[in-house]
Write a protein that holds these residues in place. Sequence first.
Motif, PDB file in Angstrom:
ATOM      1  N   THR A 250       0.843  -1.212   0.000  1.00 22.39           N
ATOM      2  CA  THR A 250       0.000   0.000   0.000  1.00 22.39           C
ATOM      3  C   THR A 250       0.870   1.250   0.000  1.00 22.39           C
ATOM      4  OG1 THR A 250      -1.766  -1.149   1.176  1.00 22.39           O
ATOM      5  CG2 THR A 250      -1.781   1.266   1.260  1.00 22.39           C
ATOM      6  N   LEU A 251       1.895   1.252   0.836  1.00 17.43           N
ATOM      7  CA  LEU A 251       2.784   2.410   0.925  1.00 17.43           C
ATOM      8  C   LEU A 251       3.508   2.642  -0.395  1.00 17.43           C
ATOM      9  CD1 LEU A 251       3.951   4.661   2.662  1.00 17.43           C
ATOM     10  CD2 LEU A 251       5.649   3.035   3.526  1.00 17.43           C
ATOM     11  N   ALA A 252       3.946   1.558  -1.017  1.00 16.77           N
ATOM     12  CA  ALA A 252       4.650   1.684  -2.298  1.00 16.77           C
ATOM     13  C   ALA A 252       3.739   2.261  -3.374  1.00 16.77           C
ATOM     14  CB  ALA A 252       5.191   0.327  -2.717  1.00 16.77           C
ATOM     15  N   ILE A 253       2.497   1.788  -3.414  1.00 18.60           N
ATOM     16  CA  ILE A 253       1.551   2.292  -4.420  1.00 18.60           C
ATOM     17  C   ILE A 253       1.245   3.762  -4.186  1.00 18.60           C
ATOM     18  CG2 ILE A 253      -0.834   2.113  -5.233  1.00 18.60           C
ATOM     19  CD1 ILE A 253      -0.628  -0.938  -4.629  1.00 18.60           C
ATOM     20  N   LEU A 254       0.962   4.107  -2.943  1.00 13.22           N
ATOM     21  CA  LEU A 254       0.648   5.495  -2.625  1.00 13.22           C
ATOM     22  C   LEU A 254       1.814   6.425  -2.924  1.00 13.22           C
ATOM     23  CD1 LEU A 254      -1.266   5.013   0.764  1.00 13.22           C
ATOM     24  CD2 LEU A 254      -2.245   5.736  -1.426  1.00 13.22           C
ATOM     25  N   SER A 255       3.032   5.953  -2.643  1.00 10.70           N
ATOM     26  CA  SER A 255       4.206   6.816  -2.811  1.00 10.70           C
ATOM     27  C   SER A 255       4.506   7.114  -4.277  1.00 10.70           C
ATOM     28  CB  SER A 255       5.435   6.173  -2.146  1.00 10.70           C
ATOM     29  OG  SER A 255       5.790   4.971  -2.812  1.00 10.70           O
ATOM     30  N   LYS A 256       3.931   6.291  -5.202  1.00  6.75           N
ATOM     31  CA  LYS A 256       4.120   6.576  -6.624  1.00  6.75           C
ATOM     32  C   LYS A 256       3.284   7.772  -7.063  1.00  6.75           C
ATOM     33  CE  LYS A 256       5.232   1.811  -7.936  1.00  6.75           C
ATOM     34  NZ  LYS A 256       4.774   0.615  -8.697  1.00  6.75           N
ATOM     35  N   GLU A 257       2.218   8.039  -6.347  1.00  4.68           N
ATOM     36  CA  GLU A 257       1.311   9.116  -6.717  1.00  4.68           C
ATOM     37  C   GLU A 257       1.406  10.329  -5.780  1.00  4.68           C
ATOM     38  OE1 GLU A 257      -0.407   8.906  -9.446  1.00  4.68           O
ATOM     39  OE2 GLU A 257       0.205   6.825  -9.843  1.00  4.68           O
ATOM     40  N   LEU A 258       1.988  10.114  -4.610  1.00  9.04           N
ATOM     41  CA  LEU A 258       2.011  11.170  -3.588  1.00  9.04           C
ATOM     42  C   LEU A 258       3.413  11.322  -3.012  1.00  9.04           C
ATOM     43  CD1 LEU A 258      -1.170  10.045  -1.598  1.00  9.04           C
ATOM     44  CD2 LEU A 258      -1.030  12.036  -3.110  1.00  9.04           C
ATOM     45  N   ALA A 263       2.004   9.901   1.687  1.00  8.02           N
ATOM     46  CA  ALA A 263       1.695   8.483   1.510  1.00  8.02           C
ATOM     47  C   ALA A 263       1.785   7.747   2.844  1.00  8.02           C
ATOM     48  CB  ALA A 263       2.655   7.866   0.498  1.00  8.02           C
ATOM     49  N   ALA A 264       2.821   8.076   3.628  1.00 13.10           N
ATOM     50  CA  ALA A 264       2.994   7.432   4.931  1.00 13.10           C
ATOM     51  C   ALA A 264       1.855   7.787   5.871  1.00 13.10           C
ATOM     52  CB  ALA A 264       4.335   7.845   5.535  1.00 13.10           C
ATOM     53  N   ALA A 265       1.406   9.032   5.809  1.00 15.20           N
ATOM     54  CA  ALA A 265       0.305   9.463   6.674  1.00 15.20           C
ATOM     55  C   ALA A 265      -0.980   8.713   6.334  1.00 15.20           C
ATOM     56  CB  ALA A 265       0.097  10.974   6.551  1.00 15.20           C
ATOM     57  N   LEU A 266      -1.249   8.537   5.043  1.00  9.73           N
ATOM     58  CA  LEU A 266      -2.456   7.819   4.626  1.00  9.73           C
ATOM     59  C   LEU A 266      -2.371   6.334   4.998  1.00  9.73           C
ATOM     60  CD1 LEU A 266      -3.152   9.389   1.117  1.00  9.73           C
ATOM     61  CD2 LEU A 266      -4.505   9.668   3.203  1.00  9.73           C
ATOM     62  N   ALA A 267      -1.223   5.719   4.748  1.00  5.83           N
ATOM     63  CA  ALA A 267      -1.050   4.305   5.094  1.00  5.83           C
ATOM     64  C   ALA A 267      -1.162   4.098   6.598  1.00  5.83           C
ATOM     65  CB  ALA A 267       0.298   3.808   4.581  1.00  5.83           C
ATOM     66  N   ALA A 268      -0.622   5.035   7.359  1.00 10.79           N
ATOM     67  CA  ALA A 268      -0.708   4.939   8.820  1.00 10.79           C
ATOM     68  C   ALA A 268      -2.151   5.002   9.285  1.00 10.79           C
ATOM     69  CB  ALA A 268       0.111   6.059   9.449  1.00 10.79           C
ATOM     70  N   ILE A 270      -4.799   4.112   7.496  1.00 16.83           N
ATOM     71  CA  ILE A 270      -5.482   2.894   7.053  1.00 16.83           C
ATOM     72  C   ILE A 270      -5.204   1.727   7.997  1.00 16.83           C
ATOM     73  CG2 ILE A 270      -5.559   1.134   5.232  1.00 16.83           C
ATOM     74  CD1 ILE A 270      -4.926   3.443   3.249  1.00 16.83           C
ATOM     75  N   TYR A 271      -3.931   1.582   8.398  1.00 17.16           N
ATOM     76  CA  TYR A 271      -3.540   0.405   9.179  1.00 17.16           C
ATOM     77  C   TYR A 271      -3.333   0.701  10.664  1.00 17.16           C
ATOM     78  CZ  TYR A 271      -2.891  -1.758   4.630  1.00 17.16           C
ATOM     79  OH  TYR A 271      -3.103  -2.256   3.361  1.00 17.16           O
ATOM     80  N   ASN A 272      -3.669   1.916  11.080  1.00 20.55           N
ATOM     81  CA  ASN A 272      -3.545   2.300  12.491  1.00 20.55           C
ATOM     82  C   ASN A 272      -2.104   2.122  12.996  1.00 20.55           C
ATOM     83  OD1 ASN A 272      -4.505   3.318  14.951  1.00 20.55           O
ATOM     84  ND2 ASN A 272      -4.938   1.264  15.746  1.00 20.55           N
ATOM     85  N   LEU A 273      -1.167   2.658  12.229  1.00 14.97           N
ATOM     86  CA  LEU A 273       0.244   2.598  12.594  1.00 14.97           C
ATOM     87  C   LEU A 273       0.794   4.015  12.771  1.00 14.97           C
ATOM     88  CD1 LEU A 273       1.388  -0.133  10.051  1.00 14.97           C
ATOM     89  CD2 LEU A 273       1.057  -0.437  12.524  1.00 14.97           C
ATOM     90  N   LYS A 274       2.007   4.115  13.290  1.00 17.98           N
ATOM     91  CA  LYS A 274       2.655   5.413  13.481  1.00 17.98           C
ATOM     92  C   LYS A 274       3.169   5.933  12.135  1.00 17.98           C
ATOM     93  CE  LYS A 274       2.523   5.682  18.064  1.00 17.98           C
ATOM     94  NZ  LYS A 274       1.868   6.775  18.796  1.00 17.98           N
ATOM     95  N   LYS A 275       2.744   7.139  11.768  1.00 16.78           N
ATOM     96  CA  LYS A 275       3.147   7.658  10.461  1.00 16.78           C
ATOM     97  C   LYS A 275       4.651   7.918  10.382  1.00 16.78           C
ATOM     98  CE  LYS A 275       1.980  12.488  11.544  1.00 16.78           C
ATOM     99  NZ  LYS A 275       1.144  13.646  11.139  1.00 16.78           N
ATOM    100  N   ASN A 276       5.261   8.348  11.511  1.00 12.94           N
ATOM    101  CA  ASN A 276       6.708   8.592  11.486  1.00 12.94           C
ATOM    102  C   ASN A 276       7.481   7.304  11.220  1.00 12.94           C
ATOM    103  OD1 ASN A 276       6.306  11.257  11.930  1.00 12.94           O
ATOM    104  ND2 ASN A 276       6.922  11.259  14.077  1.00 12.94           N
ATOM    105  N   ALA A 277       7.002   6.201  11.812  1.00 11.97           N
ATOM    106  CA  ALA A 277       7.671   4.921  11.604  1.00 11.97           C
ATOM    107  C   ALA A 277       7.549   4.489  10.141  1.00 11.97           C
ATOM    108  CB  ALA A 277       7.082   3.864  12.532  1.00 11.97           C
ATOM    109  N   LEU A 278       6.354   4.691   9.543  1.00  9.22           N
ATOM    110  CA  LEU A 278       6.175   4.334   8.133  1.00  9.22           C
ATOM    111  C   LEU A 278       7.026   5.230   7.233  1.00  9.22           C
ATOM    112  CD1 LEU A 278       2.318   3.716   7.984  1.00  9.22           C
ATOM    113  CD2 LEU A 278       4.132   2.014   7.829  1.00  9.22           C
ATOM    114  N   LEU A 283      11.731   5.845   3.639  1.00 10.17           N
ATOM    115  CA  LEU A 283      13.006   6.462   3.292  1.00 10.17           C
ATOM    116  C   LEU A 283      14.099   5.422   3.082  1.00 10.17           C
ATOM    117  CD1 LEU A 283      13.123   9.554   5.708  1.00 10.17           C
ATOM    118  CD2 LEU A 283      12.816   9.596   3.224  1.00 10.17           C
ATOM    119  N   GLU A 284      14.041   4.365   3.901  1.00  4.79           N
ATOM    120  CA  GLU A 284      15.096   3.362   3.853  1.00  4.79           C
ATOM    121  C   GLU A 284      14.872   2.290   2.802  1.00  4.79           C
ATOM    122  OE1 GLU A 284      15.210   1.837   7.796  1.00  4.79           O
ATOM    123  OE2 GLU A 284      15.948   3.690   8.697  1.00  4.79           O
TER     124      GLU A 284
END
Length: 287
Positions: A250-258, A263-268, A270-278, A283-284
């Motif tokens: 999901t993150l990879a797909i979103l990052s192609k468009e955003l 992208a990390a904020a949206l994925a976070a 969706i999956y209830n995760l920390k956006k900074n961690a995503l 980045l890595e």
Amino acid sequence: MTDNKTLPDQIPTLFIVPTPIGNLGDITQRAIEVLSSVDLIAAEDTRHTGKLLSHFNIQTKTFALHDHNEQQKAQVLVEKLLEGQSIALVSDAGTPLISDPGYHLVTKCRQAGVKVVPLPGACAVITALSASGLPSDRFSFEGFLPAKSKGRKDKFLEIAKAERTCIFYESPHRILDSLKDMLEILGPDREVVLARELTKTFETFQGLPLGELFEWVQADSNQQRGEMVLLVHGHREAVLESLPDEVTRTLAILSKELPLKKAAALAAEIYNLKKNALYKWGLENLD
């Protein structure tokens, strides 16, 4: 020395003069010249400052200006300045106004149009930070910790999520109680540095996870003595070592468009995760 001790430019000036925090060799030549040349020295403790002046053979008269009388006496000093005298402001150690008296005097001088000139010099906050090994690009000085446990805990709750290095002064008779309160709020893994007796014979720097630092100080009464600075590493988000495949897709797909941050904020979300961690993972691992 002539009777007129005003400095060469003859403009009445309030000089903010740092004094050594331990080692007398840390006084600057400029500080000695100013203290020798002004008409009056406003000192937090005239007896304490008298020893410093005697060591450097400075004969300038002193005037007591401390926490309990500053609001009343500041105007007296402003009037002396307006009459043409120059005055040096000193505290017992380090840079005046940094958890020391002087704020009211400087404010009144500014309001009255009196020239205020600061001298660079010793400051325990900067001295401790420079050798602490903690991040120094962003930091805040929080002053002395509150005397009561509730006040300390409230302060630690306030800075618990702060990402900057936070710096406190603490007195030796409260150091264990303060570390215990800090441990309760920030947890045993937060990195904390105790800087003690800076520039003096028994200068000590000890940086450990908070749980270990508390035990270290508790076990050695020598570490419960002297002037103390506590430096607390800023909050760090836990970085996820791995993510479920569906999250990374999901993150990879979103990052192609955003942008990656969006992208990390949206994925976070969706999956209830920390956006900074995503974001850090992206980045890595993403091009």
